[in-house]
Design a protein around this motif. Structure first.
Motif, PDB file in Angstrom:
ATOM      1  N   CYS A  87      -7.872  -7.273   8.607  1.00 32.89           N
ATOM      2  CA  CYS A  87      -7.843  -7.389   7.148  1.00 32.89           C
ATOM      3  C   CYS A  87      -6.519  -6.940   6.546  1.00 32.89           C
ATOM      4  O   CYS A  87      -6.092  -7.483   5.532  1.00 32.89           O
ATOM      5  CB  CYS A  87      -8.981  -6.580   6.536  1.00 32.89           C
ATOM      6  N   ASN A  90      -3.311  -9.572   6.133  1.00 32.92           N
ATOM      7  CA  ASN A  90      -3.277 -10.667   5.172  1.00 32.92           C
ATOM      8  C   ASN A  90      -2.220 -10.352   4.112  1.00 32.92           C
ATOM      9  O   ASN A  90      -2.381  -9.415   3.331  1.00 32.92           O
ATOM     10  CB  ASN A  90      -4.652 -10.835   4.526  1.00 32.92           C
ATOM     11  N   HIS A  92      -1.475 -11.866   1.414  1.00 28.92           N
ATOM     12  CA  HIS A  92      -1.844 -12.226   0.038  1.00 28.92           C
ATOM     13  C   HIS A  92      -2.811 -11.228  -0.579  1.00 28.92           C
ATOM     14  O   HIS A  92      -3.102 -11.310  -1.759  1.00 28.92           O
ATOM     15  CB  HIS A  92      -2.472 -13.619  -0.002  1.00 28.92           C
ATOM     16  N   ARG A  93      -3.329 -10.298   0.226  1.00 32.90           N
ATOM     17  CA  ARG A  93      -4.286  -9.339  -0.313  1.00 32.90           C
ATOM     18  C   ARG A  93      -3.823  -7.929   0.031  1.00 32.90           C
ATOM     19  O   ARG A  93      -4.026  -7.457   1.148  1.00 32.90           O
ATOM     20  CB  ARG A  93      -5.675  -9.595   0.267  1.00 32.90           C
ATOM     21  N   PRO A  94      -3.202  -7.237  -0.902  1.00 33.68           N
ATOM     22  CA  PRO A  94      -2.746  -5.876  -0.607  1.00 33.68           C
ATOM     23  C   PRO A  94      -3.942  -4.931  -0.471  1.00 33.68           C
ATOM     24  O   PRO A  94      -4.992  -5.136  -1.077  1.00 33.68           O
ATOM     25  CB  PRO A  94      -1.882  -5.515  -1.815  1.00 33.68           C
ATOM     26  N   VAL A  95      -3.777  -3.917   0.355  1.00 36.71           N
ATOM     27  CA  VAL A  95      -4.841  -2.947   0.574  1.00 36.71           C
ATOM     28  C   VAL A  95      -4.417  -1.598   0.029  1.00 36.71           C
ATOM     29  O   VAL A  95      -3.230  -1.321  -0.157  1.00 36.71           O
ATOM     30  CB  VAL A  95      -5.189  -2.829   2.076  1.00 36.71           C
ATOM     31  N   SER A  96      -5.395  -0.761  -0.217  1.00 31.46           N
ATOM     32  CA  SER A  96      -5.107   0.569  -0.751  1.00 31.46           C
ATOM     33  C   SER A  96      -4.639   1.485   0.378  1.00 31.46           C
ATOM     34  O   SER A  96      -4.909   1.234   1.548  1.00 31.46           O
ATOM     35  CB  SER A  96      -6.359   1.142  -1.416  1.00 31.46           C
TER      36      SER A  96
END
Length: 149
Positions: A87, A90, A92-96
């Motif tokens: 996960c 990706n 295009h999807r930043p994570v915390s």
């Protein structure tokens, strides 16, 4: 292949599924290449765990032994580590930042948990004598030999 197959697809329905163009100066292969090998290794390693879990349930007996439960937990932890690792790749999807902490805990604890299961298996086959003392020697001299015990 008959030519009528191509006329059955309505391209107007698929028009909104286009990949957005990269920002100016960036190219997708250049962005993906550093993490591609890591993604492939993580995906293959995680995908091996699912058949392993199915085989574990298929060949197990009806009684739930502690080693069986620990093996199931270790496989589920490995699958969790693999999915969280996939996960974060990706773009295009930043994570915390908390997700990176979770992955760090997984990386530290999952191998320790699996090695503990292996030690328990060895102790089940070859139990320690009742008067055995367990000692860990970490003193190593400059020549690389263990000091006298």
């Amino acid at each position: 292949m008959s030519p009528t197959i191509n006329t059955l697809i309505d391209t107007s329905v698929l028009a909104h599924f286009r990949i957005p163009p990269p920002p100016s100066g960036l190219k997708y292969p250049w962005i993906i290449k550093p993490s591609l090998s890591i993604m492939i290794i993580e995906l293959v390693g995680t995908s091996i765990l699912l058949p392993s879990l199915v085989i574990l349930f298929f060949f197990s007996t009806k009684e739930l032994k502690p080693i069986f439960i620990l093996n199931v937990i270790s496989i589920l932890l490995g699958m969790s580590l693999g999915t969280t690792g996939i996960c974060i790749t990706n773009p295009h999807r930043p994570v915390s930042p908390g997700v990176y902490g979770v992955i760090g805990c997984f990386i530290a604890l999952v191998p320790l948990f699996v090695e503990t299961i292996l030690v328990l298996r060895i102790l089940a086959v070859h139990p320690l004598p009742p008067d055995a003392e367990i000692a860990v020697h970490t003193d190593i001299s400059a020549t690389g030999t263990l000091e006298d015990r």
